[in-house]
Design an enzyme around this catalytic site. Structure first.
Site, PDB file in Angstrom:
ATOM      1  N   SER A  99      29.359   2.771  47.346  1.00  0.00           N
ATOM      2  CA  SER A  99      28.154   2.940  46.697  1.00  0.00           C
ATOM      3  C   SER A  99      27.283   3.913  47.213  1.00  0.00           C
ATOM      4  CB  SER A  99      27.288   1.455  46.681  1.00  0.00           C
ATOM      5  OG  SER A  99      26.320   1.654  46.294  1.00  0.00           O
TER       6      SER A  99
ATOM      7  N   TYR B 271      25.147  -6.647  50.988  1.00  0.00           N
ATOM      8  CA  TYR B 271      25.830  -5.338  50.135  1.00  0.00           C
ATOM      9  C   TYR B 271      25.582  -3.894  50.695  1.00  0.00           C
ATOM     10  CZ  TYR B 271      26.944  -2.705  45.796  1.00  0.00           C
ATOM     11  OH  TYR B 271      27.684  -1.866  44.974  1.00  0.00           O
TER      12      TYR B 271
END
Length: 254
Positions: free
Chosen positions: A142, A155
């Site tokens: 990401s 995350y």
């Protein structure tokens, strides 16, 4: 059931493939000539997605559970043969306030997003080495491997870990001609971004940090994953390709 002795197509596994980016990755790989196995924690969703795409199988697996991952890989090897490609896409976010963030939530995110990626990568690579397959592994990282958001500490930590794990695996497996890369999506129009899309001000802010001025699509990620699994990317390993509409290069907002 695919006959592992007769099948002429390379075999790929895509995790978290019942919807969104994983579904788009599976679709792109099928179009590129792969036989694809989908896995997901959603029992009905993965079965429906597999049928819709014409995939080899739709398997239920919690990527945070090592025993389930091991069982899935054993089943694939027994029923379908060795993998030529693996896409580690399954992931969760679990947002929360940093000061009160629950440790069990942190561990759950790490278990799925990082530990699960390591276990699946290791198992896939062992099969490739044993069968002398020059395979490809693509991990879903990401932009949050580099850009932090305070509401998703686990995350961000997990995706930074995926970026480094990708490099480690690429170096370890290079002698076997197994390539390992990652893709780092930016703002992609999936269920994970649904809350932002539904809030005009939040969407405006997100797009102010995206030079191309729009959300990406799941298929735009899938196409990059398919490229990295293909011979066209035969000299690329250890890299994270950011598909973010230019966001990482932006040092100001208007």
């Amino acid at each position: 059931m695919r006959n592992k002795m007769m099948a002429g197509k390379p075999l790929a596994l895509v995790t978290g493939a019942a919807q969104g980016i994983g579904h788009a990755c599976a679709e792109a790989l099928i179009e590129d000539g792969y036989d694809v196995i989908l896995s997901d924690i959603q029992t009905d969703g993965v079965a429906e997605a597999a049928e819709r795409l014409g995939a080899v199988a739709g398997l239920v697996c919690d990527m945070g559970d090592v025993a389930q991952i091991e069982a899935m890989f054993a089943q694939i090897a027994a029923e379908h043969g060795p993998l030529h490609a693996l896409v580690n896409n399954a992931g969760i976010a679990l947002p929360g306030d940093f000061l009160s963030y629950d440790l069990s939530a942190f561990e759950k995110v790490i278990d799925v997003n990082l530990r699960g990626v390591f276990v699946a990568t290791q198992l896939a690579a062992r099969g490739m080495v044993e069968n002398k397959i020059e395979g490809a592994i693509v991990n879903m990282s990401s932009i949050n491997a580099q850009l932090a958001i305070p509401a998703i500490p686990a995350y961000c930590a997990s995706k930074g870990g995926v970026m480094q794990l990708t490099k480690v695996a690429a170096l370890a497996l290079a002698k076997h001609n197994i390539r390992v890369n990652a893709v780092g999506p930016g703002s992609i129009d999936t269920e994970m971004m649904a809350g932002v899309n539904a809030n005009p001000e939040a969407f405006r802010v997100a797009m102010s940090r995206t030079p191309l001025g729009r959300s990406g699509t799941a298929r735009e990620i899938g196409d990059v994953v398919a490229f990295l699994c293909s011979k066209k990317a035969s000299y690329i390993t250890g890299e994270t390709i950011y598909v973010d509409g230019g966001r990482l290069g932006l040092n100001y907002t208007c």
